[in-house]
Design an enzyme around this catalytic site. Sequence first.
Site, PDB file in Angstrom:
ATOM      1  N   SER A  61      -9.037 -12.984  19.787  1.00  0.00           N
ATOM      2  CA  SER A  61      -8.328 -13.385  20.837  1.00  0.00           C
ATOM      3  C   SER A  61      -7.048 -12.364  21.323  1.00  0.00           C
ATOM      4  O   SER A  61      -6.417 -12.634  22.447  1.00  0.00           O
ATOM      5  CB  SER A  61      -7.804 -14.922  20.765  1.00  0.00           C
ATOM      6  OG  SER A  61      -8.804 -15.585  21.135  1.00  0.00           O
ATOM      7  N   LYS A  64      -7.934 -10.790  24.491  1.00  0.00           N
ATOM      8  CA  LYS A  64      -7.376 -11.416  25.948  1.00  0.00           C
ATOM      9  C   LYS A  64      -6.220 -10.532  26.567  1.00  0.00           C
ATOM     10  O   LYS A  64      -6.225 -10.652  27.729  1.00  0.00           O
ATOM     11  CB  LYS A  64      -6.794 -12.813  25.655  1.00  0.00           C
ATOM     12  CG  LYS A  64      -7.828 -13.739  25.214  1.00  0.00           C
ATOM     13  CD  LYS A  64      -7.727 -15.097  24.992  1.00  0.00           C
ATOM     14  CE  LYS A  64      -8.722 -16.175  24.987  1.00  0.00           C
ATOM     15  NZ  LYS A  64      -9.637 -15.985  23.775  1.00  0.00           N
ATOM     16  N   TYR A 171      -7.208 -24.363  26.041  1.00  0.00           N
ATOM     17  CA  TYR A 171      -7.683 -23.139  25.402  1.00  0.00           C
ATOM     18  C   TYR A 171      -9.112 -22.935  25.390  1.00  0.00           C
ATOM     19  O   TYR A 171      -9.808 -23.725  24.845  1.00  0.00           O
ATOM     20  CB  TYR A 171      -6.920 -22.875  24.027  1.00  0.00           C
ATOM     21  CG  TYR A 171      -7.039 -21.446  23.601  1.00  0.00           C
ATOM     22  CD1 TYR A 171      -6.351 -20.292  24.399  1.00  0.00           C
ATOM     23  CD2 TYR A 171      -7.701 -21.194  22.178  1.00  0.00           C
ATOM     24  CE1 TYR A 171      -6.457 -19.007  23.968  1.00  0.00           C
ATOM     25  CE2 TYR A 171      -7.724 -19.560  21.943  1.00  0.00           C
ATOM     26  CZ  TYR A 171      -6.979 -18.656  22.590  1.00  0.00           C
ATOM     27  OH  TYR A 171      -7.216 -17.398  22.244  1.00  0.00           O
TER      28      TYR A 171
END
Length: 394
Positions: A61, A64, A171
């Site tokens: 992540s 991101k 999330y």
Amino acid sequence: MSAALIGMDGMLEAAAAAGDMPGAIATVVDRDGVLYEGAAGKVRVGGAAEATTDTMIWIASMTKALTTVAVLQLVEQDRVDLDQEVASILPEFGELQVLEGFDGDQPRLRPPASAATVRQLITHTSGLGYPFLDLGIQRWHEVTGCPDGLACNREFLKAPLVADPGTRWEYGTGVDWAGALVEQVTESTLDAYLAEHLFEPLGMSDTTFELSDEQRERLMPIHARLPDGSLAALDLALPAAPAMACGGHGAYSTARDYGRFLSALLRGGHLDGARILREETVELALSPQIGAIALPDVIKTTDPALTNDIVALPVRRSWGLGFELVLEDLPGMRRAGTGAWAGLANCYYWLDRAGGVAGVLLTQILPFFDDRVIAAAAQLELAAYADVADPAPA
């Protein structure tokens, strides 16, 4: 370099020797360059290869933030508007419905009460979730047989919403959708776009969505924390040739490369003559974007093999464009306005423009939010601020 940062070599070595991490890699940067970089331990528990600052890591992540920068570049070019409906660019997004429950094994779905925007994709307020954090989406994948995001194909984007857009922070896969949006607008693939407009300009030569043979030789495998606290390497990896460059979790990088990315943002969007964002866009990304929506104090796991429960810092927080934000100073650590996030295999970073410092700690351990790695990340941050002046009183 401060004495505290010099001492980080010993901390990393001790952590690796104690089995806290197989190998530990860290970088701290300021606006002028690298303050510290170091590595200790092994690429694989029980192996011979030493971890180095060029060891390849699945950053999960931490991808991101890279994808969010791509979206913000398109915003600067007036090719995308943050408040534009996602479905106006990706019509298939408009087909998603909200999962309300199940009738037996049949998902019970309804149309969303509002249309999600681009801003909501990159602030996790679009209503999308993750199967390892939401029981409904986990069951949806089970009963439909649809693969999850680790398969790295577009099928997982068919998963329904878990909330109406704009109603809560959840999330999920919003930034994967944002990556697909970049592809649609640019008529390119996300990996090719990022290579041309982010990785190459910043000299991030080891950041990629598909490993070369040489990079794979430097890749740290994912390890599991066993019940007795020891570590074992897992036969778990993303596809070698992914069908989709997943903007939410699909990239690999090194501490050195990610440090260059953080340096560029510290400097207001430029590094070594290359500009990736305007300074005002960086400031926008590091300012609250979710209004009165609150971040959860605890994110509960639905898959303990992938993540522990995630407990937030006990300070006021919000979400910017791509980053979690702390809204007050942490004594001896990050300042109010700092952006930060992490990667599933216990990778962590922070970006503090007020304090003028950023850092990253990388390893490869599941489940996420490992208490030993969290402790090491805190030590790294404390060392980084040892010579940073406290902010002046208001």
